[in-house]
Design a protein around this motif. Structure first.
Motif, short mmCIF file in Angstrom:
data_model
loop_
_atom_site.label_atom_id
_atom_site.label_comp_id
_atom_site.label_asym_id
_atom_site.label_seq_id
_atom_site.Cartn_x
_atom_site.Cartn_y
_atom_site.Cartn_z
N GLY A 1 0.81 -1.21 0.00
CA GLY A 1 0.00 0.00 0.00
C GLY A 1 0.84 1.26 0.00
N ILE A 2 0.22 2.35 0.37
CA ILE A 2 0.86 3.66 0.37
C ILE A 2 1.45 3.94 1.74
CG2 ILE A 2 0.44 6.14 0.11
CD1 ILE A 2 -2.02 5.28 -1.64
N VAL A 3 2.68 4.42 1.78
CA VAL A 3 3.32 4.80 3.04
C VAL A 3 3.07 6.28 3.27
CG1 VAL A 3 5.47 4.93 4.33
CG2 VAL A 3 5.10 3.04 2.74
N ARG A 4 2.37 6.57 4.36
CA ARG A 4 1.98 7.95 4.63
C ARG A 4 3.06 8.66 5.45
NH1 ARG A 4 -1.51 9.98 8.61
NH2 ARG A 4 -1.95 7.85 9.28
N ASN A 5 3.23 9.96 5.22
CA ASN A 5 4.20 10.76 5.96
C ASN A 5 3.90 10.74 7.46
OD1 ASN A 5 6.32 12.60 6.35
ND2 ASN A 5 4.92 14.34 6.31
N SER A 6 4.95 10.68 8.28
CA SER A 6 4.83 10.67 9.75
C SER A 6 4.02 9.49 10.25
CB SER A 6 4.21 11.98 10.26
OG SER A 6 4.98 13.08 9.87
N SER A 7 4.06 8.38 9.51
CA SER A 7 3.25 7.23 9.89
C SER A 7 4.08 5.97 9.84
CB SER A 7 2.05 7.10 8.94
OG SER A 7 1.37 5.90 9.17
N ASN A 8 3.68 4.99 10.65
CA ASN A 8 4.30 3.68 10.63
C ASN A 8 3.51 2.74 9.72
OD1 ASN A 8 5.81 1.32 11.60
ND2 ASN A 8 3.96 0.84 12.75
N SER A 9 2.45 3.24 9.10
CA SER A 9 1.49 2.35 8.47
C SER A 9 1.53 2.37 6.95
CB SER A 9 0.07 2.71 8.92
OG SER A 9 -0.27 4.00 8.45
N VAL A 10 1.08 1.23 6.40
CA VAL A 10 0.78 1.13 4.98
C VAL A 10 -0.73 1.29 4.84
CG1 VAL A 10 0.78 -0.40 2.99
CG2 VAL A 10 2.73 -0.38 4.53
N GLU A 11 -1.16 2.14 3.92
CA GLU A 11 -2.58 2.42 3.78
C GLU A 11 -3.05 2.16 2.36
OE1 GLU A 11 -3.11 6.43 5.05
OE2 GLU A 11 -2.85 5.96 7.16
N GLY A 12 -4.37 2.21 2.20
CA GLY A 12 -4.96 1.96 0.90
C GLY A 12 -5.29 0.48 0.74
N LEU A 13 -5.86 0.15 -0.41
CA LEU A 13 -6.37 -1.20 -0.64
C LEU A 13 -5.53 -2.01 -1.62
CD1 LEU A 13 -10.19 -0.41 -0.74
CD2 LEU A 13 -8.78 -1.12 1.20
N LEU A 14 -4.26 -1.61 -1.80
CA LEU A 14 -3.40 -2.37 -2.70
C LEU A 14 -3.12 -3.77 -2.15
CD1 LEU A 14 -0.82 0.40 -3.72
CD2 LEU A 14 -2.73 -0.47 -5.05
N GLY A 15 -3.22 -3.93 -0.83
CA GLY A 15 -2.96 -5.23 -0.21
C GLY A 15 -4.20 -6.09 -0.08
N GLU A 16 -5.32 -5.65 -0.62
CA GLU A 16 -6.57 -6.39 -0.49
C GLU A 16 -6.48 -7.78 -1.11
OE1 GLU A 16 -11.30 -5.95 -1.69
OE2 GLU A 16 -9.89 -4.34 -2.14
N GLU A 17 -5.82 -7.89 -2.25
CA GLU A 17 -5.68 -9.18 -2.92
C GLU A 17 -4.89 -10.16 -2.04
OE1 GLU A 17 -6.21 -11.98 -5.90
OE2 GLU A 17 -7.12 -9.99 -5.67
#
Length: 258
Positions: free
Chosen positions: A147-163
């Motif tokens: 997914g997308i790596v957001r600024n100032s975040s430890n997380s991957v976001e978005g639905l690219l990992g849905e599959e």
């Protein structure tokens, strides 16, 4: 009762309680749920409140403190409590399981205990720091959700990992949230993180919520897990009698980490 009178009553109740539900307001104001929803939507457009699943919250009660969505700041808050909660969650693990961890600071504290665990597990995570830490343990197979790596975040976001989530059998999801209450369930303030967490919940056989006491009885922007989707909730302080009854009635195992 006229619309302006109803809305004034709703605003007064929000000022007192911080949160209201449609069911509560229909009884108090003796009007239909459709009318209440229309009032809440109108008031949200005026900037007077924020709509949630099944109700509304006071506008300033949802908005995080300055820097609240910065991972480094969140990680330092209630760290000792998060460590106790993480340790309490260990007993739900079994050899050979595939577990899913979100990118929350609470799940990171849980992951610290996994760093040296001598149990074969597959760990799927949306937490970048979590994946980097756990990859050093030879007993663990670590998979990071794309997914997308957001600024100032430890997380991957978005639905690219849905599959990926559709292809893996997840035994347990360990997740935290910005807030939890018995009407809205687990809620968060980031739309993109909420969308990914909804997919995580749907992909998992069991959901374990790890929540320090500061999150209990509150609400935020959007729900990612309804109360009935939660199997176990671990926190660090006792909750109200009303919440205890709710957990018992809905088969949610509740535990206070010591």
């Amino acid at each position: 009762m006229f619309a302006d009178q109803r809305r004034k009553a709703i605003q007064d109740l929000l000022a007192e309680k911080g949160t209201v539900t449609v069911n509560e307001l229909t009884g108090l104001l003796n009007t239909s749920a459709a009318t209440i929803r229309s009032d809440l939507n109108h008031m949200e457009m005026q900037g007077l409140l924020i709509r949630t699943h099944g109700g509304a919250i006071k506008k300033d009660s949802q908005e995080p403190d300055l820097g609240e969505n910065n991972y480094e700041i969140r990680e330092k808050k209630f760290r000792a409590e998060k460590q106790r909660i993480g340790k309490a969650a260990l007993k739900f693990l079994q050899e050979g399981q595939c577990i899913l961890l979100d990118a929350s600071s609470t799940c990171f504290e849980f992951a610290r205990y996994l760093k040296d665990i001598k149990m074969k597990l597959t760990v799927v995570t949306s937490g970048i720091s979590t994946a980097v830490m756990l990859k050093e343990n030879p007993h663990l197979t670590v998979i990071i959700v794309g997914g997308i790596v957001r600024n100032s975040s430890n997380s991957v976001e978005g639905l690219l990992g849905e599959e990926l989530l559709r292809k893996i059998n997840i035994d347990i999801l360990f997740t935290s949230a910005y807030a939890f209450n018995i009407n809205d369930g687990l809620t968060d303030f980031s739309y993109y993180e909420v969308e990914l967490k909804r997919k995580m919940v749907a992909a998992s056989h069991k959901v374990i919520a790890l929540l320090d006491h500061s999150k209990i009885g509150k609400s935020s922007f959007a729900t990612f897990a309804q109360p009935e989707e939660i199997d176990i909730l671990i926190t660090d302080k006792e909750v109200t009698e009303e919440m205890n009854r709710f957990f018992n009635q809905h088969g949610i195992l509740f535990e206070v980490a010591k």
